[in-house]
Design a protein around this motif. Sequence first.
Motif, PDB file in Angstrom:
ATOM      1  N   THR A   1       0.702  -1.315   0.019  1.00  0.00           N
ATOM      2  CA  THR A   1       0.174  -0.090   0.005  1.00  0.00           C
ATOM      3  C   THR A   1       0.827   1.208  -0.221  1.00  0.00           C
ATOM      4  N   ASP A   2       0.425   2.108  -0.712  1.00  0.00           N
ATOM      5  CA  ASP A   2       1.153   3.518  -0.704  1.00  0.00           C
ATOM      6  C   ASP A   2       0.288   4.680  -0.816  1.00  0.00           C
ATOM      7  N   LEU A   3       0.747   5.807  -0.246  1.00  0.00           N
ATOM      8  CA  LEU A   3      -0.035   6.906  -0.180  1.00  0.00           C
ATOM      9  C   LEU A   3       0.475   8.010  -0.940  1.00  0.00           C
TER      10      LEU A   3
ATOM     11  N   ASN B   1       1.075  18.255  -2.764  1.00  0.00           N
ATOM     12  CA  ASN B   1       2.100  19.014  -2.430  1.00  0.00           C
ATOM     13  C   ASN B   1       3.376  18.426  -1.898  1.00  0.00           C
ATOM     14  N   VAL B   2       3.189  17.082  -1.321  1.00  0.00           N
ATOM     15  CA  VAL B   2       4.467  16.194  -1.162  1.00  0.00           C
ATOM     16  C   VAL B   2       4.755  15.569  -2.239  1.00  0.00           C
ATOM     17  N   HIS B   3       3.708  14.665  -2.890  1.00  0.00           N
ATOM     18  CA  HIS B   3       3.991  13.885  -3.956  1.00  0.00           C
ATOM     19  C   HIS B   3       3.848  14.491  -5.473  1.00  0.00           C
ATOM     20  N   PHE B   4       2.871  15.325  -5.399  1.00  0.00           N
ATOM     21  CA  PHE B   4       2.587  15.750  -6.803  1.00  0.00           C
ATOM     22  C   PHE B   4       1.946  17.424  -6.633  1.00  0.00           C
ATOM     23  N   LEU B   5       2.225  18.227  -7.472  1.00  0.00           N
ATOM     24  CA  LEU B   5       1.562  19.585  -7.599  1.00  0.00           C
ATOM     25  C   LEU B   5       0.241  19.540  -8.504  1.00  0.00           C
ATOM     26  N   ARG B   6      -0.894  19.895  -7.893  1.00  0.00           N
ATOM     27  CA  ARG B   6      -2.206  19.667  -8.836  1.00  0.00           C
ATOM     28  C   ARG B   6      -2.273  20.282  -9.967  1.00  0.00           C
TER      29      ARG B   6
ATOM     30  N   GLY C   1      12.865  15.572 -13.945  1.00  0.00           N
ATOM     31  CA  GLY C   1      11.570  16.182 -14.296  1.00  0.00           C
ATOM     32  C   GLY C   1      10.931  17.117 -13.271  1.00  0.00           C
ATOM     33  N   LEU C   2      11.273  16.522 -11.953  1.00  0.00           N
ATOM     34  CA  LEU C   2      10.922  17.260 -10.489  1.00  0.00           C
ATOM     35  C   LEU C   2      11.603  18.696 -10.809  1.00  0.00           C
ATOM     36  N   GLN C   3      12.920  18.619 -11.019  1.00  0.00           N
ATOM     37  CA  GLN C   3      13.760  19.920 -10.968  1.00  0.00           C
ATOM     38  C   GLN C   3      13.192  20.893 -11.964  1.00  0.00           C
TER      39      GLN C   3
ATOM     40  N   ARG D   1       8.221  12.008 -17.795  1.00  0.00           N
ATOM     41  CA  ARG D   1       8.904  10.470 -17.206  1.00  0.00           C
ATOM     42  C   ARG D   1       8.536  10.609 -15.573  1.00  0.00           C
ATOM     43  N   HIS D   2       8.529  11.936 -15.052  1.00  0.00           N
ATOM     44  CA  HIS D   2       8.174  11.941 -13.745  1.00  0.00           C
ATOM     45  C   HIS D   2       7.017  11.704 -13.271  1.00  0.00           C
ATOM     46  N   HIS D   3       5.982  12.356 -14.563  1.00  0.00           N
ATOM     47  CA  HIS D   3       4.421  11.982 -14.043  1.00  0.00           C
ATOM     48  C   HIS D   3       4.164  10.394 -14.528  1.00  0.00           C
TER      49      HIS D   3
ATOM     50  N   VAL E   1      13.017   1.241  -6.835  1.00  0.00           N
ATOM     51  CA  VAL E   1      13.773   2.651  -6.368  1.00  0.00           C
ATOM     52  C   VAL E   1      12.689   3.500  -6.277  1.00  0.00           C
ATOM     53  N   SER E   2      12.263   4.061  -5.322  1.00  0.00           N
ATOM     54  CA  SER E   2      11.448   4.918  -5.117  1.00  0.00           C
ATOM     55  C   SER E   2      12.075   6.223  -4.358  1.00  0.00           C
ATOM     56  N   ASP E   3      12.875   6.013  -3.362  1.00  0.00           N
ATOM     57  CA  ASP E   3      13.477   7.134  -2.480  1.00  0.00           C
ATOM     58  C   ASP E   3      14.836   7.635  -3.158  1.00  0.00           C
ATOM     59  N   GLY E   4      15.578   6.654  -4.351  1.00  0.00           N
ATOM     60  CA  GLY E   4      16.635   6.954  -4.721  1.00  0.00           C
ATOM     61  C   GLY E   4      17.755   5.780  -4.324  1.00  0.00           C
TER      62      GLY E   4
ATOM     63  N   THR F   1      20.079  10.099  -5.773  1.00  0.00           N
ATOM     64  CA  THR F   1      19.337  10.860  -4.743  1.00  0.00           C
ATOM     65  C   THR F   1      17.925  11.255  -4.874  1.00  0.00           C
ATOM     66  N   GLY F   2      17.469  11.288  -6.373  1.00  0.00           N
ATOM     67  CA  GLY F   2      16.373  11.940  -6.542  1.00  0.00           C
ATOM     68  C   GLY F   2      15.387  10.978  -6.244  1.00  0.00           C
ATOM     69  N   GLY F   3      15.267   9.872  -6.519  1.00  0.00           N
ATOM     70  CA  GLY F   3      14.251   8.799  -6.285  1.00  0.00           C
ATOM     71  C   GLY F   3      13.018   8.787  -7.564  1.00  0.00           C
ATOM     72  N   GLU F   4      12.114   8.210  -7.181  1.00  0.00           N
ATOM     73  CA  GLU F   4      10.755   7.915  -8.040  1.00  0.00           C
ATOM     74  C   GLU F   4      11.177   7.505  -9.496  1.00  0.00           C
ATOM     75  N   ASP F   5      12.582   6.656  -9.783  1.00  0.00           N
ATOM     76  CA  ASP F   5      12.623   6.128 -10.876  1.00  0.00           C
ATOM     77  C   ASP F   5      11.782   4.870 -11.353  1.00  0.00           C
TER      78      ASP F   5
ATOM     79  N   GLY G   1      18.984   9.663  -0.268  1.00  0.00           N
ATOM     80  CA  GLY G   1      17.683   9.637  -0.881  1.00  0.00           C
ATOM     81  C   GLY G   1      16.735  10.520  -0.085  1.00  0.00           C
ATOM     82  N   PHE G   2      15.634  10.505  -0.637  1.00  0.00           N
ATOM     83  CA  PHE G   2      14.358  11.202  -0.004  1.00  0.00           C
ATOM     84  C   PHE G   2      13.989  10.688   1.038  1.00  0.00           C
ATOM     85  N   ASN G   3      13.642  11.692   2.230  1.00  0.00           N
ATOM     86  CA  ASN G   3      13.090  11.372   3.433  1.00  0.00           C
ATOM     87  C   ASN G   3      12.236  12.277   3.998  1.00  0.00           C
ATOM     88  N   HIS G   4      10.845  11.634   4.260  1.00  0.00           N
ATOM     89  CA  HIS G   4       9.892  12.523   4.363  1.00  0.00           C
ATOM     90  C   HIS G   4       9.947  13.332   5.454  1.00  0.00           C
ATOM     91  N   PHE G   5      10.632  13.229   6.484  1.00  0.00           N
ATOM     92  CA  PHE G   5      10.913  14.156   7.648  1.00  0.00           C
ATOM     93  C   PHE G   5      12.138  14.663   7.719  1.00  0.00           C
TER      94      PHE G   5
HETATM   95  C1  LIG Z   1       5.622  18.423  -5.164  1.00  0.00           C
HETATM   96  C2  LIG Z   1       6.896  17.247  -5.312  1.00  0.00           C
HETATM   97  N1  LIG Z   1       7.943  17.555  -4.234  1.00  0.00           N
HETATM   98  C3  LIG Z   1       8.656  16.473  -4.123  1.00  0.00           C
HETATM   99  C4  LIG Z   1       8.584  15.363  -4.831  1.00  0.00           C
HETATM  100  C5  LIG Z   1       9.805  14.131  -4.655  1.00  0.00           C
HETATM  101  N2  LIG Z   1       9.258  12.970  -3.703  1.00  0.00           N
HETATM  102  C6  LIG Z   1       7.973  13.090  -3.198  1.00  0.00           C
HETATM  103  S1  LIG Z   1       7.645  11.590  -2.390  1.00  0.00           S
HETATM  104  C7  LIG Z   1       9.406  10.895  -3.189  1.00  0.00           C
HETATM  105  C8  LIG Z   1       9.825   9.449  -2.679  1.00  0.00           C
HETATM  106  C9  LIG Z   1       8.891   8.500  -3.014  1.00  0.00           C
HETATM  107  O1  LIG Z   1       7.519   8.689  -2.184  1.00  0.00           O
HETATM  108  P1  LIG Z   1       7.182   7.598  -0.906  1.00  0.00           P
HETATM  109  O2  LIG Z   1       8.657   7.110  -0.226  1.00  0.00           O
HETATM  110  O3  LIG Z   1       6.080   8.377   0.031  1.00  0.00           O
HETATM  111  O4  LIG Z   1       6.716   6.469  -1.628  1.00  0.00           O
HETATM  112  C10 LIG Z   1       9.923  11.849  -3.678  1.00  0.00           C
HETATM  113  C11 LIG Z   1      11.197  11.650  -4.436  1.00  0.00           C
HETATM  114  C12 LIG Z   1       7.615  15.242  -5.544  1.00  0.00           C
HETATM  115  N3  LIG Z   1       7.288  13.992  -6.438  1.00  0.00           N
HETATM  116  N4  LIG Z   1       6.628  16.074  -5.783  1.00  0.00           N
END
Ligand SMILES: Cc1ncc(C[n+]2csc(CCOP(=O)(O)O)c2C)c(N)n1
Length: 328
Positions: A49-51, A55-60, A171-173, A191-193, A217-220, A266-270, A324-328
Amino acid sequence: MKIKEIGEFGLIGRIASGFRDLIPNGWEGIGDDCAVIPWGDDRSLLVTTDLLVENVHFLRERISAYELGAKSLAVNLSDIAAMGGRPAATFLSLGLPPGTTDTKWCDAFFDGYRSFGVPLLGGDTTSSPEGIVINITVLGTAGNSHIKRRNAARPGDRIVVTGPLGDSAGGLQAILQRLPTDTDTEELIRRHHRPRPHLAEGEWLGAQEAVHAMMDVSDGVASDLLHILRASSLAATVTIGDIPVSPLLERTADKYGWDARKLALTGGEDYVLLLTVDPARFDELQANFRRQFGRRLHVIGECAAGAPEIVYRGEEGQSARLMGFNHF
Ligand SMILES: Cc1ncc(C[n+]2csc(CCOP(=O)(O)O)c2C)c(N)n1
Ligand SMILES: Nc1ncnc2c1ncn2[C@@H]1O[C@H](COP(=O)(O)OP(=O)(O)OP(=O)(O)O)[C@@H](O)[C@H]1O
Ligand SMILES: [Mg+2]
């Protein structure tokens, strides 16, 4: 204590130790890409399961509703691929801001979600006071002997990825820096989307004995490889010059002064697969993978006995501290 002080994985560790005693014999819980539940004599159910949070994972305003539907499901399917499984069913929960999300948006979201053709069996729908929240659960199956775990790497294993790294981070950059749209930045953003979960590759690699550990590879790689190393109690060397980077990212990084290989690590989301392979059987695996998929596997380093740590062999021979990516 604040969550920031222990971090995402510190918190998950606390949850895991608090609930370990409730796990039935033979079931596998927190710690891998999927939970594993025995399902008959020689098969298992895989559950992940994934959330995704606005504004954390995407900009609407930058991702289309169709792409958001497709990406939400893709990142979940990727965890099934990471264990060597095949997806069977999904559940979808949505929290939607009532005033800002119309039904046309929902229709486009569901079209994107449908694009993978995996059945949707249930979910939950609520309002959200701020921002869209999406949770997907995927059920998959695998033969027990095909399941690949993070804890199965061995000293001497080659460390391998199934595709180039860093395009999504590029793509995120491009999105965050509001770069002018040209065909290159547009393609990186695409590719990011629209990550492609490596489902066929994951199921095929699951059937190969030469493959020991696997994850996606989600966090890098800089963080994700550490999960394999901690679970397998091993160290690793990664050669920065061997990190596969697409010509598209290479030329965009040159143009805007980015460090392409740092983004790649380090970018992740590949959502490519990261695996470790028996070195004696790597050449045969590579030849068969090429025959099967018309592309090659990329070796980026090797595992060694030692405390869980990555030593980076840089182009000038120096080591780097990369995370790589860390939420906190
Ligand atoms: C607006 C915006 N800011 C930053 C990021 C980068 N980002 C967010 S979550 C994550 C790791 C994978 O998520 P999870 O560990 O929750 O599965 C990454 C690399 C983004 N996609 N959109
Ligand atoms: N709140 C939680 N409660 C229980 N288990 C959790 C919780 N958060 C994460 N986990 C578990 O911790 C492990 C690591 O989680 P993580 O989210 O890093 O894995 P992942 O889904 O492969 O990665 P990503 O979320 O980056 O795609 C997984 O087994 C996951 O099921
Ligand atoms: Mg994963």
